[in-house]
Each structure stands twice: as structure tokens, then as C-alpha cells.
Design a protein around this motif. Structure first.
Motif, PDB file in Angstrom:
ATOM      1  N   GLU A  32       7.583  39.490  22.404  1.00  0.00           N
ATOM      2  CA  GLU A  32       9.031  39.295  22.483  1.00  0.00           C
ATOM      3  C   GLU A  32       9.341  37.849  22.857  1.00  0.00           C
ATOM      4  O   GLU A  32      10.224  37.215  22.281  1.00  0.00           O
ATOM      5  N   PHE A  65      11.570  47.901  23.887  1.00  0.00           N
ATOM      6  CA  PHE A  65      12.802  47.109  23.847  1.00  0.00           C
ATOM      7  C   PHE A  65      13.995  47.824  23.217  1.00  0.00           C
ATOM      8  O   PHE A  65      15.113  47.324  23.294  1.00  0.00           O
ATOM      9  N   PRO A  69      11.071  44.356  16.270  1.00  0.00           N
ATOM     10  CA  PRO A  69      10.710  42.944  16.449  1.00  0.00           C
ATOM     11  C   PRO A  69      11.529  42.035  15.529  1.00  0.00           C
ATOM     12  O   PRO A  69      11.909  40.931  15.912  1.00  0.00           O
ATOM     13  N   ILE A  72      14.855  41.173  17.048  1.00  0.00           N
ATOM     14  CA  ILE A  72      14.715  40.178  18.129  1.00  0.00           C
ATOM     15  C   ILE A  72      14.511  38.795  17.529  1.00  0.00           C
ATOM     16  O   ILE A  72      15.115  37.816  17.964  1.00  0.00           O
TER      17      ILE A  72
END
Length: 87
Positions: A32, A65, A69, A72
């Protein structure tokens, strides 16, 4: 001097997750950070943090999260953090 199963039980009692789950979470937390601060693509980051299976990486990442991904990586960098070039 203990079995793998015993270590796993002790670890789970202390940390609430297995050693494998703990390691996976550490890896996606690092991923992240890389996705937010570099211009690397998701596949590069997954491999860099130790995932060999992209589907597993995405699943663990989303569990930790609540987002993929790719979502993000698409966000602009955090305030005061310019994107880093590929190394």
C-alpha cells in the motif's frame, strides 16, 4: 524445540492471527505504501513485496484495506509526498 502446530497456536493466541496471515498483512501494508508513493504497477508491487500469485495479493489487500490495490494506486499521492520514479 516446539512443533510447527504449537508455534502457530501460541502465535495465534498472542496476535489473533496465524504467522502466515501476519506476514501477508505486513506485505500488503508495505505494498500500500509503495502504491501510494511510487508509479509502479500493481503486479510489480505484488512481486516486490513477496506475492507470487496476483489473485491472492488482491484478495488479501482487499481484506485489509477494503479496496483493491488498483483503486489505491489510482489515488493521487498523499499531501507532501511526490510520486517517486521507478527504481
Amino acid at each position: 524445540g516446539m512443533t510447527e502446530g504449537h508455534l502457530r497456536r501460541i502465535f495465534r493466541a498472542a496476535y489473533g492471527q496465524t504467522p502466515r496471515q501476519y506476514l501477508s498483512e505486513l506485505r500488503v501494508r508495505r505494498a500500500e505504501e509503495l502504491l501510494r508513493t511510487t508509479d509502479q504497477v500493481v503486479k510489480q508491487v505484488a512481486i516486490q513485496v513477496g506475492f507470487t500469485n496476483l489473485a491472492v495479493f488482491r484478495r488479501v489487500f482487499k481484506r485489509v484495506f477494503g479496496r483493491t490495490p488498483k483503486a489505491i494506486a489510482a489515488q493521487p499521492p498523499r499531501s507532501g509526498e511526490p510520486p517517486m520514479s521507478k527504481m
